[in-house]
Design a protein around this motif. Structure first.
Motif, PDB file in Angstrom:
ATOM      1  N   PRO A  60       0.814  -1.218   0.000  1.00  0.00           N
ATOM      2  CA  PRO A  60       0.000   0.000   0.000  1.00  0.00           C
ATOM      3  C   PRO A  60       0.849   1.270   0.000  1.00  0.00           C
ATOM      4  O   PRO A  60       1.777   1.402   0.794  1.00  0.00           O
ATOM      5  CB  PRO A  60      -0.795  -0.092   1.313  1.00  0.00           C
ATOM      6  N   GLU A  61       0.548   2.181  -0.899  1.00  0.00           N
ATOM      7  CA  GLU A  61       1.214   3.489  -0.910  1.00  0.00           C
ATOM      8  C   GLU A  61       0.307   4.461  -0.161  1.00  0.00           C
ATOM      9  O   GLU A  61      -0.810   4.706  -0.566  1.00  0.00           O
ATOM     10  CB  GLU A  61       1.419   3.971  -2.346  1.00  0.00           C
ATOM     11  N   GLN A  62       0.835   4.975   0.930  1.00  0.00           N
ATOM     12  CA  GLN A  62       0.027   5.760   1.862  1.00  0.00           C
ATOM     13  C   GLN A  62       0.311   7.253   1.746  1.00  0.00           C
ATOM     14  O   GLN A  62       1.453   7.673   1.904  1.00  0.00           O
ATOM     15  CB  GLN A  62       0.351   5.282   3.287  1.00  0.00           C
ATOM     16  N   LYS A  97      -4.883   5.923  -0.709  1.00  0.00           N
ATOM     17  CA  LYS A  97      -3.969   4.819  -0.441  1.00  0.00           C
ATOM     18  C   LYS A  97      -4.040   3.924  -1.668  1.00  0.00           C
ATOM     19  O   LYS A  97      -5.114   3.451  -2.010  1.00  0.00           O
ATOM     20  CB  LYS A  97      -4.445   4.095   0.819  1.00  0.00           C
ATOM     21  N   HIS A  98      -2.927   3.750  -2.359  1.00  0.00           N
ATOM     22  CA  HIS A  98      -2.931   2.868  -3.525  1.00  0.00           C
ATOM     23  C   HIS A  98      -2.617   1.463  -3.067  1.00  0.00           C
ATOM     24  O   HIS A  98      -1.589   1.211  -2.462  1.00  0.00           O
ATOM     25  CB  HIS A  98      -1.896   3.326  -4.555  1.00  0.00           C
ATOM     26  N   ASN A  99      -3.529   0.569  -3.394  1.00  0.00           N
ATOM     27  CA  ASN A  99      -3.403  -0.792  -2.934  1.00  0.00           C
ATOM     28  C   ASN A  99      -2.859  -1.665  -4.065  1.00  0.00           C
ATOM     29  O   ASN A  99      -3.595  -2.088  -4.951  1.00  0.00           O
ATOM     30  CB  ASN A  99      -4.799  -1.272  -2.499  1.00  0.00           C
ATOM     31  N   PHE A 121      -1.815  -5.333 -10.029  1.00  0.00           N
ATOM     32  CA  PHE A 121      -2.876  -4.355 -10.234  1.00  0.00           C
ATOM     33  C   PHE A 121      -2.847  -3.379  -9.076  1.00  0.00           C
ATOM     34  O   PHE A 121      -2.580  -3.762  -7.931  1.00  0.00           O
ATOM     35  CB  PHE A 121      -4.250  -5.025 -10.317  1.00  0.00           C
ATOM     36  N   GLU A 122      -3.135  -2.143  -9.397  1.00  0.00           N
ATOM     37  CA  GLU A 122      -3.111  -1.110  -8.380  1.00  0.00           C
ATOM     38  C   GLU A 122      -4.534  -0.588  -8.193  1.00  0.00           C
ATOM     39  O   GLU A 122      -5.059   0.086  -9.063  1.00  0.00           O
ATOM     40  CB  GLU A 122      -2.163   0.000  -8.859  1.00  0.00           C
ATOM     41  N   PHE A 123      -5.140  -0.947  -7.072  1.00  0.00           N
ATOM     42  CA  PHE A 123      -6.486  -0.465  -6.742  1.00  0.00           C
ATOM     43  C   PHE A 123      -6.289   0.883  -6.058  1.00  0.00           C
ATOM     44  O   PHE A 123      -5.803   0.941  -4.934  1.00  0.00           O
ATOM     45  CB  PHE A 123      -7.169  -1.487  -5.831  1.00  0.00           C
TER      46      PHE A 123
HETATM   47 MG    MG Z   1       1.252   4.149  -7.272  1.00  0.00          MG
END
Ligand code: MG
Ligand code: ADP
Length: 719
Positions: free
Chosen positions: A222-224, A349-351, A476-478
């Protein structure tokens, strides 16, 4: 399936005890004592009797239930290790449906009859705890007479030590259930969904010719995003400290127009905070990687290296907790709200999500050979099918009150779920659908008889920042998660719906193979059919564009704009069907979640609305009146004009305050929680917005010395 491609991490990273890697496996930059405060694989190896260690690892690897006879030995070693590190207490650390984490501290020391104390920690205490479940939301699962719930040790997520200035606490990750066995937390369904996906993916892998893999893990990175603001401003704003966002505040003259913030140099105090949190997270075995300024002023991002979904999800909770604690050491407050400042980009937040085998294979990584490509395309097709079928459920899984300010506001993906594949991959799917090679296409078939694909692009260069669900090279980036949210539910949904889609494709593949088709040919036939059925979900264009909303509607995609529109999909028939079929959540468990989340929406909105009314009446209105008094004492033509202006504005402010107070008092008497939600959505929110609109105009004309709140410009630009 013999693939020996070098992964960017070892397979161990996503396997059972992945996060418990020792420093030798994952070395963080500098001299970070990586994993020092974790009861890691390494610590376990050193401290457990050899046979106990072996048996424990074997059970974990196979994903089997723990032999209770091991528990005492593990508990003993864990206590000794923790006490050497200064821990005096332990806690079962769990994730109730509030979305945060909960702890109940117990001492290692028990009094003896001699008036002394001895240190004790039994296997029983390790395995099971009994917090007072009545203080956590259960949404009606637990009848009021049955207030008991229990926590159960999750041996697949390593225990860790949280330090504070006066001591240290051993935290044992646990699941939280009712005595009737229903999940009251976010971890249990996540673990169940990982099992479901593993089973389905293994079945598919066997059909695809992989006889080695024994387990498939889903992964999360996760990108926070977050804001850091000076704590002085935080404490001067009741809206910030009670709701996490500003309920009033005029847009600053300087926004992110100048673009000087993104990737700009990081101010010293902020950098000190970042280094400190990274060091602390490293000690806890959380491998963080990047940091940079985000689009908005005072906004930043932190991203860990990915781990298996369960450990990654625990670590994400820990990351949020650590950042909030560390910020205070630097006189800062870390804001995780989805939209702390109106008119300024919010935080998401990119999951990043993928699936990997215990043999080190990332199932969403296009390979170097046709054989690998076929497997990749199979799993990729399954994701397209899953997301298309359950788009509304995915949208529901990221619904909360903060998100309603963000999704679709041209700063975050819209509430419409679609998939970005990238040009290369899109061409390949289109070619497969047409069933012919297209010479103009780089990804054309090279086959003689059997269609065979050339190597796929490893990291498709093109990016689409506006897509809610994007293929980004090997995952995949949700991207629709909110900054404050737990990653557990969205990943539970992803795993479950992917399991279903993989199984459905496997059924078809099996039938093809039984009919005598050759594997590659059979897979392509299955993909072709599936893609044709689900391709409406694929959209490579600009998700912020007005035209997309129209086109999406024509395609029949959902646009569930706000939380009350989205949450009912948690209990939709199709959701209940897939969740019960894969034993992830029963209908009752889904209903309880639905109730809890709708109730949270209503409660949080009520808190916001009451805080807003209170601030308007007791802080802002007096400032407007003081300005009037000031003008009363002054003279001149200009003064009259100013007086007329402030009197008119104050009058309408008074109106909006009364209207807001009435809306707050006017809740319908209803047992139906959704009706209550719709009331606040349709009545309370507009009343709040109306009051804010006038207040923000007042802010621009009332003298700065009289305005009682710090303004956006101060909060956002002072570092
Ligand atoms: Mg990203
Ligand atoms: P990008 O440039 O695409 O953002 P990164 O490799 O920097 O790529 O990854 C961004 C995030 O994606 C990181 O948090 C990383 O841990 C995560 N990530 C990378 N690979 C995977 C994977 N296989 N599964 C889950 N998350 C992943």
């Amino acid at each position: 399936m013999a693939r020996t491609r070098q992964q960017n991490v070892t397979a161990a990273q996503w396997t059972a005890n992945g996060a418990a890697l020792g420093a030798s496996d994952l070395t963080a930059p500098g001299s970070y004592p990586f994993g020092e405060d974790v009861f890691s694989l390494d610590a376990q190896r050193k401290r457990l009797p050899k046979d106990v260690f072996k048996r424990l690892q074997a059970t974990l690897h196979r994903g089997e239930a723990l032999d209770p006879s091991l528990a005492d030995a593990v508990a003993n070693a864990m206590r000794e290790w923790a006490m050497e590190k200064g821990a005096t207490h332990f806690t079962h650390w769990f994730q109730p449906l509030t979305g945060s984490t909960a702890e109940k501290h117990d001492s290692f020391y028990a009094p003896t009859s001699e008036g002394t104390a001895i240190a004790e920690f039994s296997g029983k205490e390790l395995i099971q705890g009994e917090p007072d479940a009545s203080s956590f939301p259960t949404g009606g699962v637990r009848a009021t007479f049955e207030a008991r719930g229990y926590t159960a040790w999750d041996p697949t997520s390593p225990a860790f030590i949280l330090e504070n200035p006066n001591g240290a606490l051993l935290c044992i990750p646990t699941a939280f259930a009712s005595w009737t066995g229903e999940a009251l937390d976010h971890k249990i369904p996540l673990l169940r969904s990982m099992d479901a996906l593993s089973k389905a993916a293994l079945r598919a892998l066997r059909l695809l010719g992989d006889s080695e893999s024994a387990r498939v893990f889903t992964t999360v990175g996760p990108e926070q995003e977050y804001f850091l603001i000076d704590e002085q401003y935080y404490f001067e704003r009741p809206d910030l400290y009670t709701t996490g966002r500003t309920l009033f505040g005029a847009k600053p003259p300087k926004g992110h127009e100048l673009d000087d913030h993104y990737f700009g140099s990081i101010p010293e105090r902020i950098l000190a905070f970042m280094l400190d949190s990274e060091r602390e997270l490293a000690r806890l075995g959380v491998p963080t990687k990047t940091r940079h300024n985000e689009v908005a002023p005072n906004q930043y991002e932190i991203a860990p290296i990915f781990e298996n979904s369960n450990v990654g999800s625990d670590h994400q909770q820990l990351t949020m907790q650590v950042m909030q604690n560390v910020a205070r050491r630097y006189g800062l407050v870390c804001l995780l709200h989805e939209k702390p400042f109106a008119g300024v980009n919010g935080s998401g937040k990119h999951n990043n999500w993928s699936m990997g085998t215990d043999t080190g294979l990332n199932l969403l990584e296009p390979g170097d050979t046709p054989h690998e490509n076929i497997s990749f395309l199979f799993f990729c097709s399954a994701v397209l099918a899953a997301v298309n079928r359950h788009q509304a459920l995915l949208r529901a899984s990221v619904a909360n009150i903060g998100q309603d300010h963000r999704l679709g506001a041209n700063e975050a993906p819209p509430a419409i779920i679609s998939i970005f594949l990238g040009a290369e991959l899109l061409k390949i799917f289109n070619t497969i659908e047409k069933g012919e090679g297209d010479p103009a296409t780089p990804g054309s078939f090279l086959g003689l008889g059997t269609p065979v694909l050339p190597p796929l692009p490893m990291h498709g260069g093109d990016r689409n920042r506006t897509s809610p669900f994007a293929f980004t090279g090997n995952k995949f980036e949700f991207r629709a998660l909110g900054a404050s949210q737990s990653t557990a539910l969205p990943n539970t949904v992803l795993n479950t719906i992917a399991a279903q889609a993989i199984d459905q494709l496997s059924d078809k593949l099996e039938a093809q193979l039984e009919g005598g088709a050759e594997t590659a040919e059979a897979v392509l036939a299955v993909i072709k059919e599936s893609y044709a059925a689900h391709k409406r979900i694929v959209f490579n264009g600009d998700n912020y564009a007005e035209e997309w909303h129209k086109e999406a509607e024509e395609r029949g995609l959902f646009n569930l704009k706000q939380t009350p529109d989205a949450l009912p999909w948690l209990i939709n028939e199709q959701t209940v069907e897939v969740f019960s079929r894969y034993d992830v959540l029963s209908e009752r468990e889904l209903e309880s979640r639905y109730e809890v989340f709708v109730e949270q929406y209503v409660t949080n909105l009520n808190i916001e609305a009451e805080t807003a009314a209170d601030m308007a009446r007791t802080l802002l209105l007096p400032a407007a009146l003081a300005y009037q008094a000031l003008l009363d004492d002054a003279e001149g033509k200009g003064v009259e004009r100013l007086e007329a202006e402030i009197v008119e504005l104050t009058d309408s402010f008074v109106e909006t305050i009364f209207a807001l107070e009435e809306a707050n008092a006017g809740h319908p008497e209803t047992e139906d929680i959704l009706e209550a939600a719709k009331y606040v959505q349709s009545t309370v929110i507009p009343a709040m917005e109306a009051a804010r609109e006038v207040a923000d105009r007042l802010e621009r004309i009332v003298p700065d010395s009289l305005w009682p709140l710090p303004k956006y410009a101060e909060i956002l630009f002072i570092k």
